[in-house]
Scaffold this active site. Structure first.
Site, mmCIF file in Angstrom:
data_model
loop_
_atom_site.group_PDB
_atom_site.id
_atom_site.type_symbol
_atom_site.label_atom_id
_atom_site.label_comp_id
_atom_site.label_asym_id
_atom_site.label_seq_id
_atom_site.Cartn_x
_atom_site.Cartn_y
_atom_site.Cartn_z
ATOM 1 N N GLY A 1 2.021 -2.226 0.732
ATOM 2 C CA GLY A 1 2.910 -2.555 -0.162
ATOM 3 C C GLY A 1 3.859 -1.865 -0.610
ATOM 4 N N HIS A 2 4.301 -1.763 -1.375
ATOM 5 C CA HIS A 2 5.202 -0.464 -2.373
ATOM 6 C C HIS A 2 4.608 0.776 -2.984
ATOM 7 C CE1 HIS A 2 9.030 0.155 -4.912
ATOM 8 N NE2 HIS A 2 9.603 0.566 -3.856
ATOM 9 N N GLY B 1 4.038 8.557 0.730
ATOM 10 C CA GLY B 1 2.982 6.997 -0.254
ATOM 11 C C GLY B 1 2.137 6.664 -0.403
ATOM 12 N N ASP B 2 2.016 6.422 -0.824
ATOM 13 C CA ASP B 2 0.103 5.806 -1.792
ATOM 14 C C ASP B 2 -0.837 6.004 -0.597
ATOM 15 O OD1 ASP B 2 1.185 2.887 -0.277
ATOM 16 O OD2 ASP B 2 -0.183 2.807 -0.753
ATOM 17 N N ARG C 1 8.432 12.722 2.341
ATOM 18 C CA ARG C 1 8.100 11.049 2.326
ATOM 19 C C ARG C 1 6.089 10.802 2.292
ATOM 20 N NH1 ARG C 1 6.152 5.580 2.467
ATOM 21 N NH2 ARG C 1 5.976 5.297 0.141
ATOM 22 N N THR D 1 1.618 -1.111 7.205
ATOM 23 C CA THR D 1 0.277 -0.266 6.744
ATOM 24 C C THR D 1 -0.743 -1.316 7.502
ATOM 25 O OG1 THR D 1 1.380 0.949 4.780
ATOM 26 C CG2 THR D 1 -0.925 0.629 5.103
#
Lengths: 140, 166
Positions: free
Chosen positions: A53-54, A31-32, A29, A1
């Site tokens: 990050g996660h 993510g953020d 999927r 990212t």
């Protein structure tokens, strides 16, 4: 990212974040990164944030909004980032990093992972680092 | 104090051979973003172009260099937001684009919506005249190696878990 935050000479703030996502993720999927308030947020009244990050952990605690909430309470970008990252670790065992700037130009690059490549250009100086605690400088 | 630009190239696992390239890339991007701001460019221009530079750099997990999904394909996400009006634009699960951040900016500036995804986002990109690129041009040898390594039942669990970060 990858991501960036900036404040221009007019005092306007912005953030941008882009990602290929998570290695071997399920097809579809998300993510953020593209979610407002998760991959980033920018408000001239408080500050701008871009995250990495996660993604699932970042989404659960809406990391950028949490950082800006702490800044609204009077915390500096660095203090707010550290508090929010600590909360993410404590609450959902999440790891990540952020770059933050406030409307006055006070900035921070903080992370609770082992590494995050970052750089900041400010007042004719380039700051950069990679491992925890690093802050090298060179003239722009 | 102004202007300021701060950039990141992702947090988490970084292979040793990529330490130097990773640091060099963010320094270059920050310099270019700062030059935009110093020449009177907006914060929005600076962050979008800074991120586009990093998308074009195969060192990072975005644009060229993106990690592969379970099917071995590239699906990318991007977001942009400006703080004066809270205008924002985002795209997700987009394929065959060199710079998803440019598409996110077009969503912000050319539509009344905030977020387009998958095929709808691709149709919008075509309508805006953004050229598609071959998927192979976005995939690096390193991304393919990581994908293959993580298929193995004995894949390194540390690397696998850290690979769960975007």
């Amino acid at each position: 990212t990858v991501g960036a935050v900036a404040v221009d000479v007019q005092g306007n703030l912005a953030c941008a974040t882009s990602t290929g996502g998570m290695l071997n993720k399920m097809e579809g999927r998300v993510g953020d990164t593209p979610c407002i308030g998760c991959g980033g947020y920018a408000d001239n009244k408080t500050g701008a944030v871009s995250t990495t990050g996660h993604g699932e952990a970042i989404m659960k605690i809406t990391l950028p909004r949490l950082i800006l909430f702490y800044m609204e309470q009077g915390k500096s970008p660095e203090e707010a980032s550290d508090m929010a990252l600590a909360y993410m670790m404590e609450r959902v065992s999440g790891l990540g990093g952020v770059v933050v700037v406030d409307p006055k130009g006070t900035w921070a690059a903080r992370f609770n992972t082992k590494y995050m490549a970052w750089a900041a250009a400010h007042q004719e100086q380039l700051h950069y680092g990679f491992s925890l605690g690093e802050d090298f400088t060179e003239p722009l | 104090m102004l202007p300021v630009v701060v950039v990141h190239g992702g947090a988490g696992y970084v292979a040793k051979q990529q330490f130097e390239a990773s640091t060099a890339g963010v320094r270059e991007a920050a310099r270019k973003g700062y030059a935009i701001l110093k020449s009177g460019g907006s914060a929005l221009d600076a962050v979008v172009e800074t991120v586009a530079i990093l998308e074009n750099n195969p060192t990072y997990n975005a644009g060229r260099g993106s990690v592969l999904n379970a099917k071995g394909e590239v699906e990318m996400d991007a977001l942009v937001m400006e703080g004066r009006t809270l205008a924002c634009g985002a795209v997700s699960a987009v394929r065959r684009l060199a710079n998803p951040i440019h598409l996110a900016r077009l969503v912000m500036e050319k539509t009344s919506h905030v977020y387009l995804t998958a095929e709808g986002a691709s149709k919008f990109a075509r309508a805006m005249g953004i050229p598609e690129v071959p998927e192979e041009s976005l995939i690096t040898d390193y991304a393919r190696k990581c994908w293959k390594d993580n298929q193995r039942p004995d894949a390194n669990p540390v690397q696998y878990q850290i690979g769960k970060m975007g």
